[in-house]
Design a protein around this motif. Structure first.
Motif, mmCIF file in Angstrom:
data_model
loop_
_atom_site.group_PDB
_atom_site.id
_atom_site.type_symbol
_atom_site.label_atom_id
_atom_site.label_comp_id
_atom_site.label_asym_id
_atom_site.label_seq_id
_atom_site.Cartn_x
_atom_site.Cartn_y
_atom_site.Cartn_z
ATOM 1 N N SER A 166 5.734 -6.659 8.202
ATOM 2 C CA SER A 166 5.832 -6.265 9.608
ATOM 3 C C SER A 166 7.031 -5.345 9.790
ATOM 4 O O SER A 166 8.099 -5.582 9.216
ATOM 5 N N PHE A 167 6.854 -4.316 10.620
ATOM 6 C CA PHE A 167 7.897 -3.311 10.816
ATOM 7 C C PHE A 167 8.358 -3.226 12.261
ATOM 8 O O PHE A 167 8.806 -2.173 12.724
ATOM 9 N N GLY A 168 8.284 -4.345 12.969
ATOM 10 C CA GLY A 168 8.818 -4.389 14.321
ATOM 11 C C GLY A 168 7.901 -3.754 15.345
ATOM 12 O O GLY A 168 6.806 -3.260 15.037
ATOM 13 N N SER A 169 8.371 -3.751 16.577
ATOM 14 C CA SER A 169 7.539 -3.285 17.700
ATOM 15 C C SER A 169 7.894 -1.885 18.179
ATOM 16 O O SER A 169 7.256 -1.369 19.086
ATOM 17 N N GLU A 170 8.912 -1.253 17.563
ATOM 18 C CA GLU A 170 9.381 0.040 18.067
ATOM 19 C C GLU A 170 9.167 1.182 17.091
ATOM 20 O O GLU A 170 9.615 2.300 17.336
ATOM 21 N N TYR A 171 8.511 0.914 15.980
ATOM 22 C CA TYR A 171 8.265 1.976 15.000
ATOM 23 C C TYR A 171 6.791 1.975 14.639
ATOM 24 O O TYR A 171 6.209 0.921 14.359
ATOM 25 N N PHE A 172 6.199 3.145 14.662
ATOM 26 C CA PHE A 172 4.782 3.283 14.319
ATOM 27 C C PHE A 172 4.663 4.149 13.068
ATOM 28 O O PHE A 172 5.142 5.285 13.030
ATOM 29 N N MET A 173 4.045 3.589 12.055
ATOM 30 C CA MET A 173 3.973 4.256 10.760
ATOM 31 C C MET A 173 3.038 5.457 10.794
ATOM 32 O O MET A 173 2.049 5.488 11.517
ATOM 33 N N SER A 174 3.373 6.445 9.973
ATOM 34 C CA SER A 174 2.493 7.594 9.793
ATOM 35 C C SER A 174 1.323 7.186 8.899
ATOM 36 O O SER A 174 1.363 6.144 8.226
ATOM 37 N N LYS A 175 0.304 8.008 8.888
ATOM 38 C CA LYS A 175 -0.858 7.730 8.031
ATOM 39 C C LYS A 175 -0.444 7.688 6.564
ATOM 40 O O LYS A 175 -0.926 6.858 5.788
ATOM 41 N N GLU A 176 0.473 8.571 6.180
ATOM 42 C CA GLU A 176 0.946 8.590 4.793
ATOM 43 C C GLU A 176 1.670 7.295 4.442
ATOM 44 O O GLU A 176 1.458 6.732 3.357
ATOM 45 N N GLU A 177 2.519 6.799 5.352
ATOM 46 C CA GLU A 177 3.228 5.543 5.096
ATOM 47 C C GLU A 177 2.257 4.380 4.978
ATOM 48 O O GLU A 177 2.397 3.518 4.101
ATOM 49 N N ILE A 178 1.272 4.338 5.870
ATOM 50 C CA ILE A 178 0.268 3.271 5.818
ATOM 51 C C ILE A 178 -0.453 3.281 4.475
ATOM 52 O O ILE A 178 -0.680 2.232 3.857
ATOM 53 N N GLU A 179 -0.784 4.465 4.007
ATOM 54 C CA GLU A 179 -1.516 4.573 2.743
ATOM 55 C C GLU A 179 -0.675 4.084 1.570
ATOM 56 O O GLU A 179 -1.163 3.341 0.710
ATOM 57 N N GLU A 180 0.597 4.486 1.519
ATOM 58 C CA GLU A 180 1.456 4.060 0.411
ATOM 59 C C GLU A 180 1.701 2.561 0.434
ATOM 60 O O GLU A 180 1.694 1.900 -0.611
ATOM 61 N N ILE A 181 1.919 2.006 1.615
ATOM 62 C CA ILE A 181 2.126 0.559 1.725
ATOM 63 C C ILE A 181 0.866 -0.197 1.321
ATOM 64 O O ILE A 181 0.936 -1.218 0.614
ATOM 65 N N ALA A 182 -0.281 0.297 1.756
ATOM 66 C CA ALA A 182 -1.546 -0.361 1.400
ATOM 67 C C ALA A 182 -1.734 -0.404 -0.111
ATOM 68 O O ALA A 182 -2.065 -1.452 -0.685
ATOM 69 N N HIS A 183 -1.508 0.729 -0.767
ATOM 70 C CA HIS A 183 -1.662 0.747 -2.225
ATOM 71 C C HIS A 183 -0.619 -0.135 -2.892
ATOM 72 O O HIS A 183 -0.910 -0.804 -3.897
ATOM 73 N N GLY A 184 0.600 -0.154 -2.367
ATOM 74 C CA GLY A 184 1.633 -1.019 -2.919
ATOM 75 C C GLY A 184 1.249 -2.479 -2.842
ATOM 76 O O GLY A 184 1.441 -3.245 -3.795
ATOM 77 N N VAL A 190 -0.265 -9.627 -4.907
ATOM 78 C CA VAL A 190 0.335 -10.705 -4.141
ATOM 79 C C VAL A 190 -0.449 -10.889 -2.847
ATOM 80 O O VAL A 190 -0.913 -9.908 -2.247
ATOM 81 N N ASN A 191 -0.619 -12.122 -2.398
ATOM 82 C CA ASN A 191 -1.249 -12.354 -1.091
ATOM 83 C C ASN A 191 -0.401 -11.730 0.002
ATOM 84 O O ASN A 191 0.829 -11.674 -0.109
ATOM 85 N N PHE A 192 -1.034 -11.306 1.090
ATOM 86 C CA PHE A 192 -0.243 -10.693 2.159
ATOM 87 C C PHE A 192 -0.894 -10.857 3.532
ATOM 88 O O PHE A 192 -2.116 -10.957 3.660
ATOM 89 N N ILE A 193 -0.015 -10.907 4.548
ATOM 90 C CA ILE A 193 -0.411 -10.753 5.950
ATOM 91 C C ILE A 193 0.314 -9.514 6.446
ATOM 92 O O ILE A 193 1.547 -9.460 6.427
ATOM 93 N N TRP A 194 -0.433 -8.520 6.883
ATOM 94 C CA TRP A 194 0.152 -7.238 7.274
ATOM 95 C C TRP A 194 -0.141 -6.984 8.757
ATOM 96 O O TRP A 194 -1.294 -6.884 9.163
ATOM 97 N N VAL A 195 0.926 -6.895 9.539
ATOM 98 C CA VAL A 195 0.792 -6.581 10.965
ATOM 99 C C VAL A 195 0.923 -5.082 11.144
ATOM 100 O O VAL A 195 1.955 -4.489 10.810
ATOM 101 N N VAL A 196 -0.117 -4.436 11.661
ATOM 102 C CA VAL A 196 -0.072 -2.994 11.922
ATOM 103 C C VAL A 196 -0.091 -2.766 13.427
ATOM 104 O O VAL A 196 -0.788 -3.469 14.168
ATOM 105 N N ARG A 197 0.708 -1.809 13.873
ATOM 106 C CA ARG A 197 0.817 -1.502 15.303
ATOM 107 C C ARG A 197 0.632 -0.015 15.516
ATOM 108 O O ARG A 197 1.015 0.801 14.674
ATOM 109 N N PHE A 198 0.066 0.298 16.681
ATOM 110 C CA PHE A 198 -0.147 1.685 17.064
ATOM 111 C C PHE A 198 0.362 1.890 18.484
ATOM 112 O O PHE A 198 0.423 0.941 19.272
ATOM 113 N N PRO A 199 0.765 3.114 18.823
ATOM 114 C CA PRO A 199 1.275 3.370 20.180
ATOM 115 C C PRO A 199 0.271 2.948 21.238
ATOM 116 O O PRO A 199 -0.945 3.089 21.059
ATOM 117 N N MET A 200 0.812 2.401 22.343
ATOM 118 C CA MET A 200 -0.042 1.968 23.437
ATOM 119 C C MET A 200 -0.882 3.140 23.937
ATOM 120 O O MET A 200 -0.388 4.245 24.151
#
Length: 349
Positions: A166-184, A190-200
């Motif tokens: 989780s990366f908090g409520s005030e930062y929204f990842m770019s598509k490139e960041e999402i892709e790198e984190i997903a592959h990582g 490892v098992n994971f729970i990933w919270v993704v957020r997008f601008p309102m």
């Protein structure tokens, strides 16, 4: 809140003491007009405040704690912020520096000495105020944090086998960041729970932002949750063995309370300095970025595996548990000291 309204409130209530934060740097001036002592509460780390005040006051002078430094594009971000503060001051705009300067004798910080003791002493000298840690203010788990589906999923995982991402409520990842984190996450196994957020207001389907086939490939090993998850309850769960975090201060304090080691992935603001701190005290490993600030899936994979699985990360896991035990043992010790300090201020009134 506008300052005239605030003045009316103080006049009506006539409190013995005012505690304010950096969002209201004008509050102590108004309190002083009513002979009310005012104390600044900083909900951030002392190390970050120390580094920032040092750079603001002493410019290019070397910071006396070499392990707390900025790298690459995070350094550029920081100096842009310092320059903005300097410009604001020339325009008579009040901010966090003024908020600290106007605090009555002491400044409260959401931290504890075992984590930031050396910075407490240096900041006291810089600010010419007594820095008083209030300890961990992370609340205990209650039923309001419940999310039955997620918790049942965690219940079926092995102990310390899962990372919470989780990366908090005030930062929204770019598509490139999402892709790198997903592959990582995928390559880490490892098992994971990933919270993704997008601008309102953005109409985004989370699955469409992820690499093709990602959900199918990770299968039951991973959960992608949009918007919110019960972070304290997840961190406190026995199946959680790591926290992939932006290193916001509240997240750090929660991670330490529940004894969860950190995969540090700071984004902006105070987060890079917070990441240096938790790495320095031995409860985290930071994911390095390239000179342009880009993340790399291989680095993400390596750090996650080290923190959660590999023998080389055992010291980090042990240190995180030690901090949790220390916080539990200290209980309200720091709060008792704070009460004494504030009571003394009220007696001076």
């Amino acid at each position: 809140m506008a300052s005239p309204s605030f003045s009316n409130i103080l006049n009506t209530l006539s409190p013995d003491l005012l505690i304010y934060d950096f969002n209201l740097p004008w509050a102590p001036t108004i309190a002083s007009s009513y002979d009310i002592p005012a104390v600044d509460f900083m909900p951030v780390g002392v190390s970050m405040a120390t580094f920032s005040l040092h750079k603001f006051m002493k410019g290019g002078d070397e910071f006396p704690f070499p392990k707390i430094q900025l790298r690459g594009f995070h350094e550029t971000q920081f100096w842009n912020l310092i320059n903005k503060i300097a410009v604001d001051r020339t325009k008579n705009k009040e901010g966090s520096v003024e908020a600290m300067q106007r605090s009555c004798n002491i400044i409260l910080f959401h931290t504890f000495r075992e984590l930031e003791g050396q910075y407490v002493e240096y900041l006291s000298a810089l600010a010419e105020k007594k820095i008083v840690p209030v300890g961990s203010l992370v609340r205990d788990i209650d039923d309001e944090d419940e999310n039955t589906e997620i918790m049942e999923w965690l219940d079926n995982k092995d102990e310390s086998s899962t990372v919470f991402v989780s990366f908090g409520s005030e930062y929204f990842m770019s598509k490139e960041e999402i892709e790198e984190i997903a592959h990582g996450l995928e390559f880490s196994n490892v098992n994971f729970i990933w919270v993704v957020r997008f601008p309102m207001g953005d109409k985004v389907v989370p699955e469409e932002t992820l690499p093709n086939g990602f959900i199918e490939r990770v299968g039951e090993r991973g959960r992608v949750v949009e918007g919110w998850a019960p972070q304290p309850r997840i961190l406190a769960h026995s199946s959680t063995g790591g926290f992939v975090s932006h290193c916001g201060w509240n997240s750090i304090m929660e991670s330490l309370k529940f004894g969860v080691p950190i995969v540090a992935m700071p984004m902006h603001l105070d987060q890079p300095l917070n990441a240096r701190l938790v790495e320095e005290v031995g409860v985290a490993v930071e994911v390095n970025r390239d000179i342009n600030g880009r993340l790399n899936r291989e680095n993400i994979t390596q750090v996650i595996r080290k923190v959660v699985l590999e023998k080389s990360g055992e010291d980090i896991r042990i240190k995180a548990r030690e901090f949790s035990e220390m916080i539990r043992m200290k209980g309200e010790e720091e709060i008792d000291e704070v009460v004494k300090e504030l009571h003394q201020l009220c007696k001076w009134k």
